[in-house]
Design a protein around this motif. Structure first.
Motif, PDB file in Angstrom:
ATOM      1  N   ARG A 157      31.505   6.944 -13.911  1.00  0.00           N
ATOM      2  CA  ARG A 157      30.384   6.492 -14.946  1.00  0.00           C
ATOM      3  C   ARG A 157      30.529   4.910 -14.767  1.00  0.00           C
ATOM      4  O   ARG A 157      31.281   4.318 -14.555  1.00  0.00           O
ATOM      5  CB  ARG A 157      31.029   6.745 -16.183  1.00  0.00           C
ATOM      6  N   ILE A 158      28.872   4.464 -14.638  1.00  0.00           N
ATOM      7  CA  ILE A 158      28.704   3.190 -14.560  1.00  0.00           C
ATOM      8  C   ILE A 158      29.209   2.272 -15.733  1.00  0.00           C
ATOM      9  O   ILE A 158      28.720   2.581 -16.776  1.00  0.00           O
ATOM     10  CB  ILE A 158      27.077   2.956 -13.972  1.00  0.00           C
ATOM     11  N   ILE A 159      29.718   1.122 -15.365  1.00  0.00           N
ATOM     12  CA  ILE A 159      30.031   0.307 -16.561  1.00  0.00           C
ATOM     13  C   ILE A 159      28.735  -0.707 -16.482  1.00  0.00           C
ATOM     14  O   ILE A 159      28.212  -1.107 -17.588  1.00  0.00           O
ATOM     15  CB  ILE A 159      31.405  -0.603 -16.488  1.00  0.00           C
ATOM     16  N   GLU A 160      28.473  -1.385 -15.320  1.00  0.00           N
ATOM     17  CA  GLU A 160      27.407  -2.450 -15.456  1.00  0.00           C
ATOM     18  C   GLU A 160      26.914  -2.302 -13.874  1.00  0.00           C
ATOM     19  O   GLU A 160      27.640  -2.251 -12.896  1.00  0.00           O
ATOM     20  CB  GLU A 160      27.679  -3.724 -16.076  1.00  0.00           C
ATOM     21  N   VAL A 161      25.546  -3.087 -13.645  1.00  0.00           N
ATOM     22  CA  VAL A 161      25.117  -3.208 -12.365  1.00  0.00           C
ATOM     23  C   VAL A 161      24.464  -4.674 -12.450  1.00  0.00           C
ATOM     24  O   VAL A 161      23.817  -5.017 -13.188  1.00  0.00           O
ATOM     25  CB  VAL A 161      23.816  -2.077 -12.247  1.00  0.00           C
ATOM     26  N   ASN A 162      25.279  -5.332 -11.502  1.00  0.00           N
ATOM     27  CA  ASN A 162      24.898  -6.765 -11.100  1.00  0.00           C
ATOM     28  C   ASN A 162      23.810  -6.633 -10.022  1.00  0.00           C
ATOM     29  O   ASN A 162      24.472  -6.590  -8.778  1.00  0.00           O
ATOM     30  CB  ASN A 162      26.142  -7.538 -10.966  1.00  0.00           C
ATOM     31  N   TYR A 163      22.621  -7.035  -9.883  1.00  0.00           N
ATOM     32  CA  TYR A 163      21.800  -6.781  -8.787  1.00  0.00           C
ATOM     33  C   TYR A 163      21.699  -8.162  -8.103  1.00  0.00           C
ATOM     34  O   TYR A 163      20.795  -8.634  -7.919  1.00  0.00           O
ATOM     35  CB  TYR A 163      20.510  -6.362  -9.333  1.00  0.00           C
ATOM     36  N   ARG A 164      23.176  -8.155  -7.375  1.00  0.00           N
ATOM     37  CA  ARG A 164      22.961  -9.552  -6.528  1.00  0.00           C
ATOM     38  C   ARG A 164      24.380  -9.280  -5.818  1.00  0.00           C
ATOM     39  O   ARG A 164      25.172  -8.289  -6.298  1.00  0.00           O
ATOM     40  CB  ARG A 164      23.128 -10.808  -7.270  1.00  0.00           C
ATOM     41  N   LEU A 165      24.945 -10.295  -5.014  1.00  0.00           N
ATOM     42  CA  LEU A 165      26.124 -10.162  -4.256  1.00  0.00           C
ATOM     43  C   LEU A 165      27.429 -10.433  -5.174  1.00  0.00           C
ATOM     44  O   LEU A 165      27.091 -11.082  -6.141  1.00  0.00           O
ATOM     45  CB  LEU A 165      26.153 -11.246  -3.338  1.00  0.00           C
ATOM     46  N   ILE A 166      28.247  -9.698  -4.875  1.00  0.00           N
ATOM     47  CA  ILE A 166      29.648  -9.922  -5.647  1.00  0.00           C
ATOM     48  C   ILE A 166      29.947 -11.424  -5.636  1.00  0.00           C
ATOM     49  O   ILE A 166      29.646 -12.193  -4.789  1.00  0.00           O
ATOM     50  CB  ILE A 166      30.751  -9.132  -5.212  1.00  0.00           C
ATOM     51  N   GLY A 167      30.516 -11.888  -6.762  1.00  0.00           N
ATOM     52  CA  GLY A 167      31.129 -13.264  -6.866  1.00  0.00           C
ATOM     53  C   GLY A 167      32.294 -13.384  -6.948  1.00  0.00           C
ATOM     54  O   GLY A 167      33.271 -12.829  -6.469  1.00  0.00           O
ATOM     55  N   ASP A 168      32.690 -14.626  -7.580  1.00  0.00           N
ATOM     56  CA  ASP A 168      34.244 -14.959  -7.705  1.00  0.00           C
ATOM     57  C   ASP A 168      35.189 -15.105  -6.261  1.00  0.00           C
ATOM     58  O   ASP A 168      36.168 -14.522  -6.400  1.00  0.00           O
ATOM     59  CB  ASP A 168      34.833 -14.035  -8.681  1.00  0.00           C
ATOM     60  N   HIS A 169      34.166 -15.512  -5.488  1.00  0.00           N
ATOM     61  CA  HIS A 169      34.600 -15.596  -3.948  1.00  0.00           C
ATOM     62  C   HIS A 169      35.012 -14.372  -3.162  1.00  0.00           C
ATOM     63  O   HIS A 169      35.557 -14.359  -2.063  1.00  0.00           O
ATOM     64  CB  HIS A 169      36.110 -16.437  -3.989  1.00  0.00           C
ATOM     65  N   CYS A 170      34.917 -13.031  -4.073  1.00  0.00           N
ATOM     66  CA  CYS A 170      34.886 -11.943  -3.261  1.00  0.00           C
ATOM     67  C   CYS A 170      33.762 -11.727  -2.398  1.00  0.00           C
ATOM     68  O   CYS A 170      33.778 -10.869  -1.381  1.00  0.00           O
ATOM     69  CB  CYS A 170      34.933 -10.794  -4.145  1.00  0.00           C
ATOM     70  N   ASP A 171      32.746 -12.419  -2.267  1.00  0.00           N
ATOM     71  CA  ASP A 171      31.579 -12.487  -1.399  1.00  0.00           C
ATOM     72  C   ASP A 171      32.100 -13.066   0.023  1.00  0.00           C
ATOM     73  O   ASP A 171      31.807 -12.565   0.945  1.00  0.00           O
ATOM     74  CB  ASP A 171      30.386 -13.243  -2.009  1.00  0.00           C
ATOM     75  N   PHE A 172      32.799 -13.924  -0.016  1.00  0.00           N
ATOM     76  CA  PHE A 172      33.352 -14.512   1.183  1.00  0.00           C
ATOM     77  C   PHE A 172      34.358 -13.814   1.854  1.00  0.00           C
ATOM     78  O   PHE A 172      34.723 -13.420   3.068  1.00  0.00           O
ATOM     79  CB  PHE A 172      34.000 -16.063   0.876  1.00  0.00           C
ATOM     80  N   LEU A 173      35.146 -12.901   0.785  1.00  0.00           N
ATOM     81  CA  LEU A 173      36.190 -12.117   1.438  1.00  0.00           C
ATOM     82  C   LEU A 173      35.648 -10.783   1.963  1.00  0.00           C
ATOM     83  O   LEU A 173      35.994 -10.185   3.068  1.00  0.00           O
ATOM     84  CB  LEU A 173      37.079 -11.601   0.051  1.00  0.00           C
ATOM     85  N   LEU A 174      34.298 -10.351   1.284  1.00  0.00           N
ATOM     86  CA  LEU A 174      33.690  -9.235   2.012  1.00  0.00           C
ATOM     87  C   LEU A 174      33.204  -9.512   3.306  1.00  0.00           C
ATOM     88  O   LEU A 174      33.105  -8.788   4.258  1.00  0.00           O
ATOM     89  CB  LEU A 174      32.437  -8.924   1.121  1.00  0.00           C
TER      90      LEU A 174
END
Length: 382
Positions: free
Chosen positions: A253-270
């Motif tokens: 079940r979806i909590i929320e959809v953020n229609y952009r790249l993940i943040g909080d430095h997890c984008d660099f980790l990804l």
């Protein structure tokens, strides 16, 4: 003359400053930054910065109209719809503005997905007496777990609602609490293919708050197809998307959809985990390029662990940016607060002092390296 990327931004973020802007330069793009906070961005970006009411697509169109756009792009939660409308005006590849609006507005999202996954949701000022408590009280268009509380009954709902109203404008919603294991789904689409980039297992703080305390790389759970079905129903399929969902008793079940790249430095980790120039790949989609084939890297374990303030005060000691190897584990630390900053405890993701990213072959090695890193450094709030 180089093709022009018009990057639409609000506040400064590491994703833009250290991710998308350098990526645009590597792609040979001439970047024009449109923002309503030009002074802040002028200190981090050496290119042209245009003062613009970026919440209004008409103002973006007027600003872009001075040049020849190759792409109009934003990585901001709040600016996806106006950026999409502006890109569509110029006939450029873009997200569907309706999907961007649904993703940002939690009431619209619940209404749109009601046939696939009915979740109780109501305006926080008009919650019926028979509502299925506990409920999650949250801003209708909020971010970063700000002003999000688990409330047990109508009296607590009213108290929290008044607390939020004392410092924040805008509508609030009260949603059914969805129990289960919290996951993310990271996707990237070019309008034809929607590719799963990966998934994190998220640990949050104890109720009534929802601070993200740890994100651990994992395989997308077996229930992921249900999430993809809901994203398709919302119209999500272009560019980057970061979706949060829970799995409980075999149901996603979806909590929320953020229609952009993940943040909080997890984008660099990804990006490190995938071994691809992720920021460039996202920009290329907005330039009209199809997704290219990627070679899967060998399986590795990864964790993003924020250092979270436990009190208000002045940050008097903290490490600066660091990169180091601890045996087979690669560690990266990027601060989100600088020594000398005043910290006001919020019980949200805004309490992050910095984030440690760790990648290694096995979970045990990664956890041990993270523990040693934190033991070796001090974060002091006076």
């Amino acid at each position: 003359m180089a093709a022009s990327l018009y990057l639409v931004a609000g506040k400064t973020t590491d994703s833009v400053t250290h991710g998308f802007l350098p990526a645009a330069a590597r792609l040979g793009l001439e970047t024009v930054l449109l923002t309503d906070r030009p002074t802040a961005h002028a200190g981090t970006f050496g290119g042209p910065v245009v003062d613009c009411d970026v919440s209004d697509f008409r103002e973006i169109i007027a600003a872009v109209g001075r040049g020849e756009p190759a792409a109009v792009f934003s990585n901001s939660d709040f600016l996806q719809a106006p950026a999409a409308l502006a890109a569509a005006y110029f006939g450029l590849p873009a997200k569907d503005w309706r999907a961007a609006t649904r993703a940002k507005n939690k009431a619209l999202m619940r209404r749109h997905l009601a046939s696939l996954d009915p979740v109780f949701s109501a305006d926080a000022c008009r919650v019926p007496p028979d509502a299925p408590y506990p409920l999650v009280l949250k801003p209708r268009e909020g971010v970063a777990s700000e002003d999000v509380f688990l409330v047990q009954d109508a009296a607590e709902l009213a108290t929290r609602r008044d607390e939020i109203a004392a410092h924040r404008d805008g509508p609030l919603v009260a949603e059914e609490y969805l129990p289960g294991r919290l996951h993310t789904l990271e996707t990237l689409g070019d309008g034809r293919e929607l590719r799963i980039l990966g998934s994190f297992r998220t640990t949050v703080s104890p109720p009534p708050f929802f601070v993200e305390e740890r994100l651990e790389w994992t395989e997308p759970p077996p229930e992921t197809p249900a999430v993809l079905e809901q994203l398709e129903a919302m119209g999500v399929g272009f560019g980057a998307c970061h979706t949060e969902f829970v799995v409980h008793e075999g149901r996603a079940r979806i909590i929320e959809v953020n229609y952009r790249l993940i943040g909080d430095h997890c984008d660099f980790l990804l990006a490190d985990l995938l071994g691809v120039p992720l920021f460039e790949e996202i920009l290329k989609v907005h330039l009209g390029a199809p997704l290219r084939a990627w070679h899967a890297r060998e399986r590795r374990h990864a964790v993003a662990e924020p250092v979270i303030a436990d009190r208000s005060g002045k940050l008097t000691a903290a490490p600066g940016p660091l990169q180091m190897d601890d045996g087979p584990v690669r560690l990266d630390y990027r601060p989100q607060r600088a020594v000398g900053d005043t910290v006001a405890l919020t019980r949200t993701n805004r309490d992050y002092l910095g984030t440690v990213r760790a990648i290694g072959p096995e979970a045990g090695e990664v956890d041990a390296a993270l523990a040693r890193f934190r033991d070796a450094h001090d974060w002091t709030i006076a």
